[in-house]
Design an enzyme around this catalytic site. Structure first.
Site, mmCIF file in Angstrom:
data_model
loop_
_atom_site.group_PDB
_atom_site.id
_atom_site.type_symbol
_atom_site.label_atom_id
_atom_site.label_comp_id
_atom_site.label_asym_id
_atom_site.label_seq_id
_atom_site.Cartn_x
_atom_site.Cartn_y
_atom_site.Cartn_z
ATOM 1 N N ASP A 102 51.186 90.558 88.599
ATOM 2 C CA ASP A 102 50.035 90.611 87.685
ATOM 3 C C ASP A 102 49.254 89.309 87.756
ATOM 4 O O ASP A 102 49.791 88.275 88.161
ATOM 5 C CB ASP A 102 50.511 90.790 86.235
HETATM 6 N N1 URA Z 1 56.610 93.089 86.181
HETATM 7 C C1 URA Z 1 55.534 92.772 85.426
HETATM 8 O O1 URA Z 1 55.447 93.167 84.269
HETATM 9 N N2 URA Z 1 54.577 92.018 85.973
HETATM 10 C C2 URA Z 1 54.638 91.521 87.249
HETATM 11 O O2 URA Z 1 53.733 90.814 87.668
HETATM 12 C C3 URA Z 1 55.757 91.864 88.003
HETATM 13 C C4 URA Z 1 56.732 92.643 87.458
#
Ligand code: URA
Length: 263
Positions: A102
């Site tokens: 993310d």
């Molecule tokens: N899980 C999440 O919530 N965000 C990420 O970036 C990777 C795994």
């Protein structure tokens, strides 16, 4: 070696893209335009040109990137910085990111031009473990931890998550851990809420659903405020590498992943 494979492993573009280039007549082999992607070429003796420029063979590449928060895992974006903005452009044409983090997640991101490597790392049946370090608002009691370990519902119509591992590192009050939390500004916490419980730890999962760690912790009653991927399979993030830096994986590291070909 096949012509399309040669081009994909020489930073010209991904396999499906280079096939289009070949079909469009943009590729020459020894002075002749070739439109057949499966043509067998010799990477040592044949002269291959793309748009009139000689292509030199680089082979498969595997990069480790320490992703900072604030950039998105994509090739291009009109509004945001992407992970590719941290790399030298000319090397990266055929290279793609393996999975996604993310925008606000930091840590270990792999990039490669090896499609098979990507497929194996991402395939749920390979059960490759990915470990994330988190800070969250809330607390995790034994029951919550059991739910995370055994499987938890994270969204309407979704099946239970696969078994995971949870290791709690810190748990207590925000006021006591505020200085340990690697976040400058927690805008939803003010000084009146210093007694807000917080928890940090490591969550290891083998799947890759959207926002999975955040959603799992949310389902267990916690709100993630910091997230960093620290390992994939047996490969740890090289913490000596500053955020925003990258390097090639070593042969030993590629072997640790147990997939991909040693360069
Ligand atoms: N899980 C999440 O919530 N965000 C990420 O970036 C990777 C795994």
């Amino acid at each position: 070696m096949r012509l399309d494979k040669f081009l994909a492993e020489s930073s010209v573009g991904r396999r499906k893209i280079v096939r289009i280039y070949i079909k469009e007549g943009l590729i020459e082999v020894n002075g002749e335009v070739i439109t057949e992607p499966s043509m067998d070429i010799n990477e040592n003796s044949d002269v291959i040109k793309y748009l009139g420029k000689v292509v030199s063979y680089t082979g498969k590449v595997y990069y480790m990137f320490n992703k900072p928060a604030g950039c998105i895992t994509a090739r291009k974006d009109k509004d945001h910085r992407t992970v590719f903005d941290f790399f030298d452009d000319d090397k990266m044409n055929g290279v793609f990111h393996v999975g996604r983090l993310d925008k606000d997640t930091e840590g270990l991101l792999l990039l490669t031009n090896d499609g098979e490597f990507e497929h194996k790392l991402m395939h749920p049946q390979e059960h490759i473990e990915k470990t994330y370090f988190f800070w969250a608002l809330g607390s995790l009691d034994e029951e919550n931890r059991k739910q995370l370990e055994q499987g938890i519902y994270i969204g309407k119509g979704e099946i239970l998550t696969k078994p995971a591992k949870i290791e709690v590192h810190r748990c207590g009050m925000y006021k006591d851990f505020k200085h340990e939390m690697p976040i400058d500004n927690l805008n939803n916490i003010d000084s009146n809420q210093y007694n807000q419980p917080v928890v940090s730890g490591y969550l290891t999962i083998t799947e890759g659903r959207n926002h999975q760690v955040k959603r799992m912790l949310k389902a267990a009653g916690c709100y993630v405020v910091y997230l960093k991927r620290v390992s994939i399979g047996g490969l740890m993030l090289d913490e000596s590498m500053e955020k925003g830096r990258y390097r090639l994986l070593t042969e030993v590291e590629i072997k640790k992943l147990g997939i991909g070909r040693v360069i």
